[in-house]
Design a protein around this motif. Structure first.
Motif, mmCIF file in Angstrom:
data_model
loop_
_atom_site.group_PDB
_atom_site.id
_atom_site.type_symbol
_atom_site.label_atom_id
_atom_site.label_comp_id
_atom_site.label_asym_id
_atom_site.label_seq_id
_atom_site.Cartn_x
_atom_site.Cartn_y
_atom_site.Cartn_z
ATOM 1 N N ASP A 84 -28.363 14.166 -26.349
ATOM 2 C CA ASP A 84 -29.631 13.785 -25.729
ATOM 3 C C ASP A 84 -29.488 13.435 -24.253
ATOM 4 N N GLN A 85 -28.401 12.783 -23.876
ATOM 5 C CA GLN A 85 -28.221 12.396 -22.483
ATOM 6 C C GLN A 85 -28.086 13.629 -21.587
ATOM 7 N N LEU A 86 -27.337 14.618 -22.038
ATOM 8 C CA LEU A 86 -27.164 15.842 -21.256
ATOM 9 C C LEU A 86 -28.474 16.603 -21.175
ATOM 10 N N LEU A 87 -29.202 16.656 -22.260
ATOM 11 C CA LEU A 87 -30.496 17.330 -22.267
ATOM 12 C C LEU A 87 -31.468 16.630 -21.319
ATOM 13 N N GLU A 88 -31.424 15.318 -21.279
ATOM 14 C CA GLU A 88 -32.279 14.558 -20.370
ATOM 15 C C GLU A 88 -31.933 14.859 -18.910
ATOM 16 N N ILE A 89 -30.656 14.939 -18.610
ATOM 17 C CA ILE A 89 -30.220 15.267 -17.249
ATOM 18 C C ILE A 89 -30.668 16.677 -16.872
ATOM 19 N N LEU A 90 -30.545 17.619 -17.795
ATOM 20 C CA LEU A 90 -30.975 18.984 -17.520
ATOM 21 C C LEU A 90 -32.478 19.070 -17.274
ATOM 22 N N PHE A 91 -33.263 18.374 -18.100
ATOM 23 C CA PHE A 91 -34.707 18.353 -17.886
ATOM 24 C C PHE A 91 -35.057 17.716 -16.543
ATOM 25 N N PHE A 92 -34.398 16.611 -16.211
ATOM 26 C CA PHE A 92 -34.631 15.936 -14.932
ATOM 27 C C PHE A 92 -34.333 16.887 -13.773
ATOM 28 N N ALA A 93 -33.188 17.552 -13.822
ATOM 29 C CA ALA A 93 -32.809 18.491 -12.761
ATOM 30 C C ALA A 93 -33.802 19.637 -12.662
ATOM 31 N N PHE A 94 -34.235 20.166 -13.799
ATOM 32 C CA PHE A 94 -35.200 21.268 -13.799
ATOM 33 C C PHE A 94 -36.518 20.831 -13.164
ATOM 34 N N PHE A 95 -37.027 19.692 -13.566
ATOM 35 C CA PHE A 95 -38.305 19.219 -13.024
ATOM 36 C C PHE A 95 -38.210 18.961 -11.526
ATOM 37 N N VAL A 96 -37.136 18.331 -11.082
ATOM 38 C CA VAL A 96 -36.996 18.024 -9.660
ATOM 39 C C VAL A 96 -36.808 19.305 -8.843
ATOM 40 N N LEU A 97 -36.054 20.262 -9.372
ATOM 41 C CA LEU A 97 -35.902 21.539 -8.659
ATOM 42 C C LEU A 97 -37.227 22.281 -8.556
ATOM 43 N N MET A 98 -38.047 22.211 -9.594
ATOM 44 C CA MET A 98 -39.374 22.842 -9.522
ATOM 45 C C MET A 98 -40.239 22.145 -8.476
ATOM 46 N N GLY A 99 -40.107 20.835 -8.353
ATOM 47 C CA GLY A 99 -40.812 20.116 -7.291
ATOM 48 C C GLY A 99 -40.322 20.548 -5.911
ATOM 49 N N SER A 100 -39.021 20.794 -5.778
ATOM 50 C CA SER A 100 -38.470 21.264 -4.504
ATOM 51 C C SER A 100 -38.958 22.668 -4.174
ATOM 52 N N VAL A 101 -39.030 23.521 -5.182
ATOM 53 C CA VAL A 101 -39.548 24.882 -4.976
ATOM 54 C C VAL A 101 -41.001 24.814 -4.531
ATOM 55 N N TYR A 102 -41.784 23.943 -5.171
ATOM 56 C CA TYR A 102 -43.187 23.773 -4.773
ATOM 57 C C TYR A 102 -43.284 23.299 -3.324
ATOM 58 N N LYS A 103 -42.439 22.347 -2.954
ATOM 59 C CA LYS A 103 -42.440 21.837 -1.585
ATOM 60 C C LYS A 103 -42.103 22.943 -0.590
ATOM 61 N N MET A 104 -41.117 23.767 -0.924
ATOM 62 C CA MET A 104 -40.734 24.859 -0.024
ATOM 63 C C MET A 104 -41.849 25.904 0.083
ATOM 64 N N MET A 105 -42.545 26.161 -1.015
ATOM 65 C CA MET A 105 -43.663 27.114 -0.962
ATOM 66 C C MET A 105 -44.784 26.579 -0.070
ATOM 67 N N LYS A 106 -45.056 25.277 -0.145
ATOM 68 C CA LYS A 106 -46.076 24.670 0.714
ATOM 69 C C LYS A 106 -45.668 24.741 2.176
ATOM 70 N N GLN A 107 -44.378 24.528 2.450
ATOM 71 C CA GLN A 107 -43.906 24.611 3.831
ATOM 72 C C GLN A 107 -43.993 26.035 4.352
ATOM 73 N N LYS A 108 -43.750 27.009 3.490
ATOM 74 C CA LYS A 108 -43.844 28.409 3.898
ATOM 75 C C LYS A 108 -45.285 28.776 4.239
ATOM 76 N N GLU A 109 -46.245 28.205 3.499
ATOM 77 C CA GLU A 109 -47.657 28.444 3.810
ATOM 78 C C GLU A 109 -48.023 27.929 5.190
ATOM 79 N N HIS A 110 -47.342 26.874 5.637
ATOM 80 C CA HIS A 110 -47.621 26.306 6.952
ATOM 81 C C HIS A 110 -46.774 26.947 8.047
ATOM 82 N N GLY A 111 -46.034 28.000 7.718
ATOM 83 C CA GLY A 111 -45.299 28.763 8.713
ATOM 84 C C GLY A 111 -43.857 28.372 8.919
ATOM 85 N N ALA A 112 -43.308 27.518 8.088
ATOM 86 C CA ALA A 112 -41.907 27.120 8.232
ATOM 87 C C ALA A 112 -40.999 28.237 7.720
ATOM 88 N N LYS A 113 -39.856 28.403 8.389
ATOM 89 C CA LYS A 113 -38.890 29.401 7.964
ATOM 90 C C LYS A 113 -38.033 28.814 6.839
#
Length: 121
Positions: free
Chosen positions: A13-42
């Motif tokens: 369970d602890q490893l699964l929790e870490i994997l879920f946490f990493a997945f969710f945070v990485l998806m948040g980072s991808v969303y952030k990068m997509m928003k920055q790309k919309e505003h013209g950031a490289k």
């Protein structure tokens, strides 16, 4: 399909929790990068790694606070961590403002105390 379910049940369970946490945070980072790309950031790999690291840092602080004090459902907590990671720049700026105000207040009180003790002598 049964083998995939058995595979996930076999993971601790602890490893699964870490994997879920990493997945969710990485998806948040991808969303952030997509928003920055919309505003013209490289978008570069180095920039993504920096944003992901900062998102993990902020999300881990939020996770520790929410898990310790509120005891929400794990998936809801991960969603909040993902959101906080995606707005980590704003969170970081507000945290910096708070710490500056805190230390300025402490500096003022120490100087005030030193002035009072100096006047008494």
């Amino acid at each position: 399909m049964k083998n995939l379910i058995d595979f996930f049940k076999a993971i601790p369970d602890q490893l699964l929790e870490i994997l879920f946490f990493a997945f969710f945070v990485l998806m948040g980072s991808v969303y952030k990068m997509m928003k920055q790309k919309e505003h013209g950031a490289k978008i570069t790999a180095a920039r993504f790694v920096v944003e992901a690291f900062m998102s993990f840092f902020i999300a881990s602080i939020v996770y520790g606070f929410i898990d310790q004090f509120f005891h929400f459902n794990r998936m809801f907590t991960f969603a909040i961590c993902s959101f906080s990671g995606s707005v980590s720049s704003t969170f970081h700026a507000k945290l910096e403002e708070f710490l500056i105000a805190l230390f300025d207040g402490a500096k003022f009180k120490v100087n005030q105390y030193l002035k009072i003790t100096k006047d008494e002598q």
